[in-house]
Design a protein around this motif. Sequence first.
Motif, PDB file in Angstrom:
ATOM      1  N   GLU A 269       1.014  -1.090  -0.085  1.00 24.58           N
ATOM      2  CA  GLU A 269       0.398   0.382   0.138  1.00 24.58           C
ATOM      3  C   GLU A 269       0.972   1.284   0.047  1.00 24.58           C
ATOM      4  N   TRP A 270       1.851   1.295   1.084  1.00 23.75           N
ATOM      5  CA  TRP A 270       2.237   2.420   0.963  1.00 23.75           C
ATOM      6  C   TRP A 270       3.698   2.875  -0.811  1.00 23.75           C
ATOM      7  N   GLN A 271       4.212   1.800  -1.113  1.00 25.90           N
ATOM      8  CA  GLN A 271       4.592   1.969  -2.966  1.00 25.90           C
ATOM      9  C   GLN A 271       2.895   2.062  -3.578  1.00 25.90           C
ATOM     10  N   GLN A 272       2.382   1.733  -3.396  1.00 26.09           N
ATOM     11  CA  GLN A 272       1.134   1.942  -4.197  1.00 26.09           C
ATOM     12  C   GLN A 272       0.637   4.063  -3.930  1.00 26.09           C
ATOM     13  N   LEU A 273       0.528   4.170  -2.008  1.00 30.72           N
ATOM     14  CA  LEU A 273       0.957   5.956  -2.055  1.00 30.72           C
ATOM     15  C   LEU A 273       1.733   6.653  -2.834  1.00 30.72           C
ATOM     16  N   GLU A 274       2.952   6.011  -2.448  1.00 29.69           N
ATOM     17  CA  GLU A 274       4.233   7.271  -2.544  1.00 29.69           C
ATOM     18  C   GLU A 274       3.981   7.284  -4.276  1.00 29.69           C
ATOM     19  N   LYS A 275       3.846   6.716  -4.975  1.00 28.13           N
ATOM     20  CA  LYS A 275       3.424   6.496  -6.321  1.00 28.13           C
ATOM     21  C   LYS A 275       2.905   7.497  -7.264  1.00 28.13           C
ATOM     22  N   LEU A 276       1.498   7.843  -5.865  1.00 24.94           N
ATOM     23  CA  LEU A 276       0.252   8.082  -6.334  1.00 24.94           C
ATOM     24  C   LEU A 276       0.344   9.566  -5.976  1.00 24.94           C
ATOM     25  N   THR A 277       0.789  10.028  -4.602  1.00 24.51           N
ATOM     26  CA  THR A 277       1.172  11.498  -3.725  1.00 24.51           C
ATOM     27  C   THR A 277       2.913  11.714  -4.648  1.00 24.51           C
ATOM     28  N   LEU A 278       3.048  11.365  -5.840  1.00 30.37           N
ATOM     29  CA  LEU A 278       4.713  11.549  -6.634  1.00 30.37           C
ATOM     30  C   LEU A 278       3.698  12.393  -7.932  1.00 30.37           C
ATOM     31  N   ALA A 279       3.100  11.039  -8.373  1.00 34.30           N
ATOM     32  CA  ALA A 279       2.239  11.725 -10.130  1.00 34.30           C
ATOM     33  C   ALA A 279       0.618  13.203  -9.930  1.00 34.30           C
ATOM     34  N   LEU A 280       0.599  12.519  -8.288  1.00 37.45           N
ATOM     35  CA  LEU A 280      -0.865  13.970  -8.890  1.00 37.45           C
ATOM     36  C   LEU A 280       0.190  15.102  -7.991  1.00 37.45           C
ATOM     37  N   PHE A 281       1.397  14.925  -7.339  1.00 40.80           N
ATOM     38  CA  PHE A 281       2.627  16.299  -7.300  1.00 40.80           C
ATOM     39  C   PHE A 281       2.901  16.695  -8.566  1.00 40.80           C
ATOM     40  N   ALA A 282       3.473  16.122  -9.573  1.00 41.15           N
ATOM     41  CA  ALA A 282       4.129  17.168 -10.232  1.00 41.15           C
ATOM     42  C   ALA A 282       2.296  17.290 -11.663  1.00 41.15           C
ATOM     43  N   ARG A 283       1.081  16.929 -11.455  1.00 44.24           N
ATOM     44  CA  ARG A 283       0.217  17.018 -11.955  1.00 44.24           C
ATOM     45  C   ARG A 283      -0.235  18.722 -11.806  1.00 44.24           C
ATOM     46  N   GLY A 284       0.010  18.646 -10.538  1.00 47.57           N
ATOM     47  CA  GLY A 284      -0.636  19.897  -9.578  1.00 47.57           C
ATOM     48  C   GLY A 284       0.918  20.826 -10.036  1.00 47.57           C
ATOM     49  N   LYS A 285       1.688  20.553 -10.528  1.00 49.46           N
ATOM     50  CA  LYS A 285       3.150  21.208 -10.520  1.00 49.46           C
ATOM     51  C   LYS A 285       2.924  22.074 -11.688  1.00 49.46           C
ATOM     52  N   GLU A 286       2.371  21.223 -13.043  1.00 48.24           N
ATOM     53  CA  GLU A 286       2.223  21.809 -14.149  1.00 48.24           C
ATOM     54  C   GLU A 286       1.153  22.319 -14.160  1.00 48.24           C
ATOM     55  N   LEU A 287      -0.593  22.223 -13.245  1.00 46.95           N
ATOM     56  CA  LEU A 287      -1.681  22.659 -13.642  1.00 46.95           C
ATOM     57  C   LEU A 287      -1.291  24.253 -12.961  1.00 46.95           C
ATOM     58  N   ALA A 288      -0.191  24.591 -12.083  1.00 49.21           N
ATOM     59  CA  ALA A 288       0.348  25.651 -11.296  1.00 49.21           C
ATOM     60  C   ALA A 288       0.396  25.936 -12.309  1.00 49.21           C
ATOM     61  N   ALA A 289       2.505  25.836 -12.762  1.00 50.20           N
ATOM     62  CA  ALA A 289       2.217  26.345 -14.422  1.00 50.20           C
ATOM     63  C   ALA A 289       2.236  26.836 -14.972  1.00 50.20           C
ATOM     64  N   LYS A 290       1.354  26.735 -15.540  1.00 54.89           N
ATOM     65  CA  LYS A 290       1.060  27.468 -16.170  1.00 54.89           C
ATOM     66  C   LYS A 290       0.155  28.321 -16.101  1.00 54.89           C
ATOM     67  N   GLN A 291      -0.153  28.605 -15.157  1.00 50.21           N
ATOM     68  CA  GLN A 291      -0.602  29.776 -14.396  1.00 50.21           C
ATOM     69  C   GLN A 291       0.010  30.355 -13.219  1.00 50.21           C
ATOM     70  N   GLY A 292       1.213  30.418 -13.895  1.00 53.68           N
ATOM     71  CA  GLY A 292       2.279  31.172 -13.927  1.00 53.68           C
ATOM     72  C   GLY A 292       2.509  31.382 -11.977  1.00 53.68           C
ATOM     73  N   LEU A 293       2.383  29.336 -11.491  1.00 59.64           N
ATOM     74  CA  LEU A 293       3.052  29.787 -10.187  1.00 59.64           C
ATOM     75  C   LEU A 293       3.625  28.355  -9.702  1.00 59.64           C
ATOM     76  N   ILE A 294       4.520  28.465  -8.711  1.00 62.30           N
ATOM     77  CA  ILE A 294       5.214  27.289  -7.952  1.00 62.30           C
ATOM     78  C   ILE A 294       4.485  26.078  -7.226  1.00 62.30           C
ATOM     79  N   LEU A 295       4.100  25.222  -7.361  1.00 61.05           N
ATOM     80  CA  LEU A 295       2.984  24.137  -5.954  1.00 61.05           C
ATOM     81  C   LEU A 295       4.819  23.820  -4.929  1.00 61.05           C
ATOM     82  N   VAL A 296       4.789  24.587  -4.139  1.00 62.19           N
ATOM     83  CA  VAL A 296       5.894  24.687  -2.953  1.00 62.19           C
ATOM     84  C   VAL A 296       5.636  22.923  -1.862  1.00 62.19           C
ATOM     85  N   ASP A 297       4.047  23.416  -1.454  1.00 64.78           N
ATOM     86  CA  ASP A 297       4.333  21.413  -0.926  1.00 64.78           C
ATOM     87  C   ASP A 297       2.965  21.904  -0.544  1.00 64.78           C
ATOM     88  N   THR A 298       2.862  20.129  -0.212  1.00 66.69           N
ATOM     89  CA  THR A 298       0.846  20.232  -1.016  1.00 66.69           C
ATOM     90  C   THR A 298       0.570  18.635   0.317  1.00 66.69           C
TER      91      THR A 298
END
Length: 311
Positions: free
Chosen positions: A165-194
């Motif tokens: 479960e940890w391995q799945q959670l870790e993988k999902l967390t990093l993928a979601l964060f990458a998407r969050g950073k991508e969405l933020a970058a389009k708006q001129g923002l940096i997603l720092v932490d979440t």
Amino acid sequence: MAATYQFPKQTNFYKGKVRDVYTIADNTLVMIASNRISAFDVILPKPIPFKGQVLNQIAAHMLHATQDICKNWLLAVPAPNVSIGKKCTPFKIEMVVRGNLTGHAWRTYQSGKRSLCGIPLPEGMKENDFFPSPIITPSTKAAEGHDEDISKEAIIAQGLATEQEWQQLEKLTLALFARGKELAAKQGLILVDTKYEFGKIGNEIYLMDEIHTPDSSRYFYADGFEERQQKGEKQKQLSKEFVREWLIANHFMGKAGEVVPEMSEEWITTIQNRYIELYEKLIGAKFKPEPLSEAETFEKIVAALKEIGVY
């Protein structure tokens, strides 16, 4: 505390720091984002107008924008500050992910420690510097009081998640964060932490709660970031951190014996405007305040519950 509403087939009610959560028929949650604001795990004495609507609408937008990465709990958004979704069995951990040395991580680093939740921190970093790659620093989900930092090893040892479960959670967390950073970058923002919260329905992992909101995330403006870092200046940010900084400056960090400082009307308006600014910057659309009476909200929730087949 008493519930504001009593819904047909209601089986539970929970009043969180910011949200009121109603369980319907033991399998569906109605989550109402209030205008309450908390910091250092303490609810501040005065509400912030339209904060619940801001949080709820950002969260719904971000859940829709990430549903290809991970199934999530959301089924309907019947009112500006209300989400309805599937009830999951939650993991009692928050998956905190950090791209920069900021906030709690910086305070830990500044104290001389070079490890956080068992993750080594590189030497020679300045406040707000990017980590070589994002790090996951989980915390336990406390029913009351402060959440506590915890390592991956302790999570597995305490049975809060299995190794798989940890391995799945870790993988999902990093993928979601990458998407969050991508969405933020389009708006001129940096997603720092979440932070992300996950649960299970059967054997399947679901993303729960809110994501990428100013209550659960920190954003910097990308424009001028490098220059500010080079000059050692504070970063321009959109998050709740400015509220925490105000509390710290007024000698409050949620510790025993400390008193929450007085919140002036001017300060409440400042907080409200910062939340609306983040909405508009992050979503790329004008914020439209939608005040609804309690009766109107109730009707919309009941209609949505009928539509998704709960009634």
